[in-house]
Design an enzyme around this catalytic site. Structure first.
Site, PDB file in Angstrom:
ATOM      1  CD  GLU A   1       1.360  -5.321   5.627  1.00 37.16           C
ATOM      2  OE1 GLU A   1       2.216  -6.603   5.855  1.00 37.16           O
ATOM      3  OE2 GLU A   1       0.398  -5.504   4.512  1.00 37.16           O
TER       4      GLU A   1
ATOM      5  CB  ALA B   1      -0.952   0.002   1.068  1.00 33.45           C
TER       6      ALA B   1
ATOM      7  N   GLY C   1       0.615  -5.226   0.915  1.00 33.26           N
ATOM      8  CA  GLY C   1      -0.273  -5.301  -0.135  1.00 33.26           C
ATOM      9  C   GLY C   1       0.034  -5.791  -1.275  1.00 33.26           C
TER      10      GLY C   1
ATOM     11  CD  GLU D   1      -2.376  -7.786   2.647  1.00 31.53           C
ATOM     12  OE1 GLU D   1      -2.177  -6.759   2.434  1.00 31.53           O
ATOM     13  OE2 GLU D   1      -2.954  -8.083   3.490  1.00 31.53           O
TER      14      GLU D   1
HETATM   15  N1  CO8 Z   1       4.576   3.273  -0.389  1.00 32.80           N
HETATM   16  C1  CO8 Z   1       5.021   4.298  -0.951  1.00 32.80           C
HETATM   17  N2  CO8 Z   1       6.099   4.640  -1.482  1.00 32.80           N
HETATM   18  C2  CO8 Z   1       6.854   3.864  -1.304  1.00 32.80           C
HETATM   19  C3  CO8 Z   1       6.699   2.296  -0.894  1.00 32.80           C
HETATM   20  C4  CO8 Z   1       5.299   2.296  -0.365  1.00 32.80           C
HETATM   21  N3  CO8 Z   1       4.978   1.026   0.140  1.00 32.80           N
HETATM   22  N4  CO8 Z   1       7.912   1.691  -0.769  1.00 32.80           N
HETATM   23  C5  CO8 Z   1       8.997   2.394  -1.532  1.00 32.80           C
HETATM   24  N5  CO8 Z   1       8.257   3.560  -1.728  1.00 32.80           N
HETATM   25  C6  CO8 Z   1       9.132   4.434  -2.427  1.00 32.80           C
HETATM   26  C7  CO8 Z   1      10.073   5.072  -1.483  1.00 32.80           C
HETATM   27  O1  CO8 Z   1       9.315   6.158  -0.480  1.00 32.80           O
HETATM   28  C8  CO8 Z   1      11.239   5.818  -2.408  1.00 32.80           C
HETATM   29  O2  CO8 Z   1      10.657   6.926  -2.862  1.00 32.80           O
HETATM   30  P1  CO8 Z   1      11.603   8.232  -3.056  1.00 32.80           P
HETATM   31  O3  CO8 Z   1      12.696   7.725  -3.857  1.00 32.80           O
HETATM   32  O4  CO8 Z   1      10.542   9.458  -3.342  1.00 32.80           O
HETATM   33  O5  CO8 Z   1      12.268   8.311  -1.826  1.00 32.80           O
HETATM   34  C9  CO8 Z   1      11.200   4.973  -3.522  1.00 32.80           C
HETATM   35  O6  CO8 Z   1       9.791   3.986  -3.458  1.00 32.80           O
HETATM   36  C10 CO8 Z   1      12.317   3.817  -3.516  1.00 32.80           C
HETATM   37  O7  CO8 Z   1      12.149   3.251  -2.358  1.00 32.80           O
HETATM   38  P2  CO8 Z   1      13.654   2.975  -1.422  1.00 32.80           P
HETATM   39  O8  CO8 Z   1      14.541   4.072  -1.815  1.00 32.80           O
HETATM   40  O9  CO8 Z   1      13.327   2.700  -0.260  1.00 32.80           O
HETATM   41  O10 CO8 Z   1      14.425   1.729  -2.383  1.00 32.80           O
HETATM   42  P3  CO8 Z   1      15.189   0.449  -1.543  1.00 32.80           P
HETATM   43  O11 CO8 Z   1      15.590  -0.413  -2.703  1.00 32.80           O
HETATM   44  O12 CO8 Z   1      16.148   1.368  -0.663  1.00 32.80           O
HETATM   45  O13 CO8 Z   1      14.081  -0.200  -0.417  1.00 32.80           O
HETATM   46  C11 CO8 Z   1      12.115  -1.373  -0.121  1.00 32.80           C
HETATM   47  C12 CO8 Z   1      13.058  -1.007  -1.240  1.00 32.80           C
HETATM   48  C13 CO8 Z   1      12.849  -2.247   0.819  1.00 32.80           C
HETATM   49  C14 CO8 Z   1      10.774  -2.074  -0.568  1.00 32.80           C
HETATM   50  C15 CO8 Z   1      11.436  -0.168   0.723  1.00 32.80           C
HETATM   51  O14 CO8 Z   1      11.265   0.686  -0.140  1.00 32.80           O
HETATM   52  C16 CO8 Z   1      10.551  -0.500   1.731  1.00 32.80           C
HETATM   53  O15 CO8 Z   1      10.508  -1.122   2.881  1.00 32.80           O
HETATM   54  N6  CO8 Z   1       9.428  -0.099   1.328  1.00 32.80           N
HETATM   55  C17 CO8 Z   1       8.053  -0.387   2.260  1.00 32.80           C
HETATM   56  C18 CO8 Z   1       7.661  -1.720   2.020  1.00 32.80           C
HETATM   57  C19 CO8 Z   1       6.410  -1.975   3.044  1.00 32.80           C
HETATM   58  O16 CO8 Z   1       6.587  -1.628   4.373  1.00 32.80           O
HETATM   59  N7  CO8 Z   1       5.151  -2.313   2.569  1.00 32.80           N
HETATM   60  C20 CO8 Z   1       3.975  -2.420   3.463  1.00 32.80           C
HETATM   61  C21 CO8 Z   1       3.256  -1.062   3.162  1.00 32.80           C
HETATM   62  S1  CO8 Z   1       1.777  -1.305   4.226  1.00 32.80           S
HETATM   63  C22 CO8 Z   1       0.641  -2.268   3.544  1.00 32.80           C
HETATM   64  O17 CO8 Z   1       0.913  -2.794   2.324  1.00 32.80           O
HETATM   65  C23 CO8 Z   1      -0.400  -2.775   4.078  1.00 32.80           C
HETATM   66  C24 CO8 Z   1      -1.816  -3.046   3.241  1.00 32.80           C
HETATM   67  C25 CO8 Z   1      -3.127  -3.075   3.808  1.00 32.80           C
HETATM   68  C26 CO8 Z   1      -3.689  -1.548   3.973  1.00 32.80           C
HETATM   69  C27 CO8 Z   1      -5.007  -1.559   4.695  1.00 32.80           C
HETATM   70  C28 CO8 Z   1      -5.350   0.008   4.903  1.00 32.80           C
HETATM   71  C29 CO8 Z   1      -6.141   0.618   4.033  1.00 32.80           C
END
Ligand code: CO8
Length: 256
Positions: free
Chosen positions: A130, A62, A107, A110
């Site tokens: 999460e 998400a 997500g 999922e």
């Molecule tokens: N959402 C928004 N932006 C994201 C996300 C995300 N989930 N993941 C990465 N990005 C963005 C980063 O902010 C970054 O943007 P910017 O360059 O503008 O700073 C860009 O993508 C590249 O990301 P990274 O620089 O972090 O890249 P890395 O290769 O260093 O790391 C990772 C990659 C490991 C995937 C890291 O980005 C990360 O940990 N991302 C988050 C993953 C996460 O926690 N996902 C779960 C999200 S919560 C969820 O999915 C809940 C679903 C149910 C919700 C129900 C309620 C409505």
């Protein structure tokens, strides 16, 4: 943005394309996905491949910034919307496969869990992280992961937020197959091809019998199987399949 195309054999390809955020699923993107599914159904596709654009991610989950500062009602409605879109994919009458390369987190995983099958490239990483955000999965992960890999493994992954590599994912049954590398569209189409030599009715009835049976008692599941196997028996494809056996020739199924 979502890219769509039709591959050979009437297999629809849906590509999540929001590469600057690792294809994260904003609510707008979830709506786009829902509309793309409408078109897959309208075009009478025989199969569906879902993947992510670029080589870094299938989908990083998400959209985290979008989740901040929402009311409880908005949060609840958001979870419902994601669940409903993924449930549509889960219940499609044609086989679907998620081709996972790079990250499939939260997500994103999922979404892959909602597909009939999952294929990962060797470099893929998957997980439900999460818990690290103080959240829990909200788009079906707490329900579909244990059904796929068992309660103990699902709890371990959800409560730790640990991510798994492709080889472990295959070992625990999270993905059906691991491929070294390749274009996602080709990987997905090749994976679906052996299934799609069969008639869509039999494929759909078999999928329904398994999936509906997983949600109920054995006795009720056996009743579902009886009903669906009887329906399968009544199709033209069943008549053709059995006649082809007697004629010692290959069947020609017509999805009828
Ligand atoms: N959402 C928004 N932006 C994201 C996300 C995300 N989930 N993941 C990465 N990005 C963005 C980063 O902010 C970054 O943007 P910017 O360059 O503008 O700073 C860009 O993508 C590249 O990301 P990274 O620089 O972090 O890249 P890395 O290769 O260093 O790391 C990772 C990659 C490991 C995937 C890291 O980005 C990360 O940990 N991302 C988050 C993953 C996460 O926690 N996902 C779960 C999200 S919560 C969820 O999915 C809940 C679903 C149910 C919700 C129900 C309620 C409505």
């Amino acid at each position: 943005m979502i890219q769509e195309s039709m591959l050979e054999g009437r297999i629809a390809l849906i590509t999540l394309d929001r590469q600057k955020a690792l294809n994260a699923l904003s609510f707008q993107q979830l709506q786009n996905l829902d509309q793309a599914i409408d078109r897959v159904v309208a075009k009478r596709a025989r199969g569906l491949v879902i993947t992510g654009a670029g080589d870094k991610a299938f989908c990083a989950g998400a959209d985290i910034p979008e989740l901040i500062g929402r009311t409880l009602r908005e949060e609840h409605d958001g979870a419902r919307m994601g669940q409903e879109v993924f449930q549509r994919i889960h219940q499609l009458p044609v086989p679907s496969v998620a081709v996972i390369h790079g990250y499939a987190f939260g997500g994103g995983l999922e979404l892959a869990l909602a597909c009939t099958f999952r294929v990962a490239t060797a470099a893929a990483r998957m997980g439900l992280p999460e818990i690290k955000l103080g959240l829990i999965p909200g788009y079906g992960g707490t329900q579909r992961l244990p059904r796929l890999v068992g309660e103990g493994r699902a709890l371990e992954l959800i409560l730790s937020g640990r991510t798994v590599k492709a080889d472990e994912a295959e070992r625990i049954g999270l993905v059906n197959q691991v491929v070294e590398t390749g274009a996602p569209a080709e990987i997905g189409a090749a994976y679906l091809a052996p299934f799609l030599q069969y008639g869509l009715n039999a494929l759909d009835f078999a999928r329904q019998a398994v999936q509906r049976g997983m949600q109920t008692t054995l006795e009720e599941g056996l009743r579902i199987e009886r009903d669906l196997s009887t329906l399968a028996y009544r199709t033209a494809d069943a008549a053709e399949g059995m006649q082809a056996f007697l004629d010692k020739r290959g069947p020609v199924f017509k999805d009828a």
